[in-house]
Design a protein around this motif. Structure first.
Motif, PDB file in Angstrom:
ATOM      1  N   SER A  71      50.422  47.732  53.099  1.00  0.00           N
ATOM      2  CA  SER A  71      50.365  46.269  53.220  1.00  0.00           C
ATOM      3  C   SER A  71      51.767  45.656  53.262  1.00  0.00           C
ATOM      4  O   SER A  71      51.989  44.657  53.956  1.00  0.00           O
ATOM      5  CB  SER A  71      49.523  45.655  52.096  1.00  0.00           C
ATOM      6  OG  SER A  71      50.073  45.947  50.831  1.00  0.00           O
ATOM      7  N   ASP A  81      42.966  36.150  34.023  1.00  0.00           N
ATOM      8  CA  ASP A  81      43.424  37.236  34.877  1.00  0.00           C
ATOM      9  C   ASP A  81      42.971  38.595  34.370  1.00  0.00           C
ATOM     10  O   ASP A  81      42.967  38.863  33.164  1.00  0.00           O
ATOM     11  CB  ASP A  81      44.959  37.251  34.968  1.00  0.00           C
ATOM     12  CG  ASP A  81      45.474  36.582  36.228  1.00  0.00           C
ATOM     13  OD1 ASP A  81      44.764  36.604  37.247  1.00  0.00           O
ATOM     14  OD2 ASP A  81      46.598  36.032  36.187  1.00  0.00           O
ATOM     15  N   ASP A 110      43.629  43.548  38.145  1.00  0.00           N
ATOM     16  CA  ASP A 110      43.447  43.474  39.600  1.00  0.00           C
ATOM     17  C   ASP A 110      43.741  42.084  40.155  1.00  0.00           C
ATOM     18  O   ASP A 110      44.411  41.959  41.183  1.00  0.00           O
ATOM     19  CB  ASP A 110      42.028  43.903  39.992  1.00  0.00           C
ATOM     20  CG  ASP A 110      41.806  45.398  39.825  1.00  0.00           C
ATOM     21  OD1 ASP A 110      42.797  46.150  39.780  1.00  0.00           O
ATOM     22  OD2 ASP A 110      40.638  45.810  39.739  1.00  0.00           O
ATOM     23  N   SER A 111      43.242  41.042  39.504  1.00  0.00           N
ATOM     24  CA  SER A 111      43.459  39.687  40.039  1.00  0.00           C
ATOM     25  C   SER A 111      44.942  39.317  39.972  1.00  0.00           C
ATOM     26  O   SER A 111      45.495  38.726  40.913  1.00  0.00           O
ATOM     27  CB  SER A 111      42.600  38.653  39.311  1.00  0.00           C
ATOM     28  OG  SER A 111      43.007  38.509  37.953  1.00  0.00           O
ATOM     29  N   HIS A 154      47.469  41.483  39.965  1.00  0.00           N
ATOM     30  CA  HIS A 154      48.194  42.327  40.914  1.00  0.00           C
ATOM     31  C   HIS A 154      48.027  41.811  42.350  1.00  0.00           C
ATOM     32  O   HIS A 154      48.983  41.840  43.134  1.00  0.00           O
ATOM     33  CB  HIS A 154      47.738  43.781  40.795  1.00  0.00           C
ATOM     34  CG  HIS A 154      48.707  44.754  41.376  1.00  0.00           C
ATOM     35  ND1 HIS A 154      48.434  46.083  41.486  1.00  0.00           N
ATOM     36  CD2 HIS A 154      49.954  44.598  41.892  1.00  0.00           C
ATOM     37  CE1 HIS A 154      49.464  46.699  42.053  1.00  0.00           C
ATOM     38  NE2 HIS A 154      50.399  45.820  42.307  1.00  0.00           N
ATOM     39  N   GLU A 155      46.840  41.315  42.693  1.00  0.00           N
ATOM     40  CA  GLU A 155      46.633  40.775  44.045  1.00  0.00           C
ATOM     41  C   GLU A 155      47.532  39.576  44.311  1.00  0.00           C
ATOM     42  O   GLU A 155      48.102  39.446  45.393  1.00  0.00           O
ATOM     43  CB  GLU A 155      45.164  40.412  44.274  1.00  0.00           C
ATOM     44  CG  GLU A 155      44.269  41.615  44.516  1.00  0.00           C
ATOM     45  CD  GLU A 155      44.769  42.526  45.638  1.00  0.00           C
ATOM     46  OE1 GLU A 155      45.081  42.024  46.739  1.00  0.00           O
ATOM     47  OE2 GLU A 155      44.859  43.752  45.420  1.00  0.00           O
ATOM     48  N   ARG A 156      47.680  38.672  43.331  1.00  0.00           N
ATOM     49  CA  ARG A 156      48.570  37.521  43.516  1.00  0.00           C
ATOM     50  C   ARG A 156      50.032  37.949  43.578  1.00  0.00           C
ATOM     51  O   ARG A 156      50.824  37.398  44.337  1.00  0.00           O
ATOM     52  CB  ARG A 156      48.340  36.484  42.419  1.00  0.00           C
ATOM     53  CG  ARG A 156      47.052  35.697  42.614  1.00  0.00           C
ATOM     54  CD  ARG A 156      46.986  34.366  41.879  1.00  0.00           C
ATOM     55  NE  ARG A 156      47.654  34.354  40.599  1.00  0.00           N
ATOM     56  CZ  ARG A 156      47.184  34.922  39.482  1.00  0.00           C
ATOM     57  NH1 ARG A 156      46.037  35.557  39.495  1.00  0.00           N
ATOM     58  NH2 ARG A 156      47.865  34.838  38.352  1.00  0.00           N
ATOM     59  N   LYS A 185      51.043  40.798  44.797  1.00  0.00           N
ATOM     60  CA  LYS A 185      51.232  41.410  46.119  1.00  0.00           C
ATOM     61  C   LYS A 185      51.505  40.365  47.195  1.00  0.00           C
ATOM     62  O   LYS A 185      52.320  40.602  48.098  1.00  0.00           O
ATOM     63  CB  LYS A 185      49.997  42.227  46.514  1.00  0.00           C
ATOM     64  CG  LYS A 185      49.858  43.531  45.768  1.00  0.00           C
ATOM     65  CD  LYS A 185      48.578  44.226  46.226  1.00  0.00           C
ATOM     66  CE  LYS A 185      48.296  45.473  45.451  1.00  0.00           C
ATOM     67  NZ  LYS A 185      47.036  46.105  45.880  1.00  0.00           N
ATOM     68  N   VAL A 186      50.854  39.215  47.120  1.00  0.00           N
ATOM     69  CA  VAL A 186      51.101  38.144  48.091  1.00  0.00           C
ATOM     70  C   VAL A 186      52.562  37.696  47.999  1.00  0.00           C
ATOM     71  O   VAL A 186      53.261  37.569  49.006  1.00  0.00           O
ATOM     72  CB  VAL A 186      50.131  36.961  47.874  1.00  0.00           C
ATOM     73  CG1 VAL A 186      50.518  35.766  48.728  1.00  0.00           C
ATOM     74  CG2 VAL A 186      48.692  37.398  48.177  1.00  0.00           C
TER      75      VAL A 186
END
Length: 192
Positions: A14, A162, A165-166, A168-170, A172-173
């Motif tokens: 990604s 949080d 996973d939630s 980590h997703e933010r 990553k953005v």
């Protein structure tokens, strides 16, 4: 001329895709000229192939000769006359031969605000410590683990509900945008 970049991946790619997308729409002052992976099934290889970027696979076998692996990785990257190496989710440590050739020109990202929470579990460690702000770091790779010179950071607020996973997703953005920004900054420095 845009600077020539090698990207090394182990998984989904990604971060690589963020660089490819930014190049495609004119936001990246660099060109990914090769993608290497230590994992032959890394989705990042498919992303590179779809973008027409040459690839190579160089796995490390458990119990193998790390020095020989490092020397061959160095040769594979050097074949492409690159000015910058981006470790984009690359889950292997580069060694002394690689750093002798590409030290000072190799960067990595980390899902925490270094020097806090180095290692494999930055988002989990941030939650366990109860911090209210974490983030992402782009740093220059050295011989340590997440110890190199910090080039850029972006804060990410930790929300009360949080999960690892939630969060980590933010992160990553933010990480994808920060990587593109940092590669552009390094490209501009190379022009001056």
């Amino acid at each position: 001329m845009p600077i020539r970049v090698a990207v090394l991946v182990s998984g989904t790619g990604s971060l690589l895709q963020a660089l490819l997308d930014a190049h495609g729409d004119g936001r990246l002052e660099a060109e990914v000229v090769v993608v290497g992976a230590d994992n032959p099934s890394a989705q990042g290889l498919e992303r590179a192939a779809a973008a027409g970027v040459p690839t190579f696979v160089h796995p490390f076998s458990k119990g193998g000769d790390r020095a020989a692996w490092d020397a061959e990785l160095t040769r594979l990257v050097a074949e492409h006359d690159v000015e910058l190496v981006v470790l984009a989710g690359f889950m292997k440590l580069v060694g002394p031969v690689f750093l002798a050739r590409f030290g000072g020109r190799t960067i990595n990202t980390h899902p925490a605000l270094l020097p806090s929470f180095p290692g494999m579990h930055g988002p989990r460690d941030a939650l366990e410590h109860g911090v209210k702000i974490t983030g992402t770091t782009v740093f220059e790779v050295d011989a340590g683990v997440d110890t190199g010179r910090i080039l850029a950071q972006e804060a990410v607020r930790v929300l009360p509900d949080d999960t690892v996973d939630s969060l980590h997703e933010r992160i990553k953005v933010a990480e994808r945008a920060l990587l593109v920004h940092t590669v552009n900054e390094l490209a501009r420095q190379g022009d001056s």
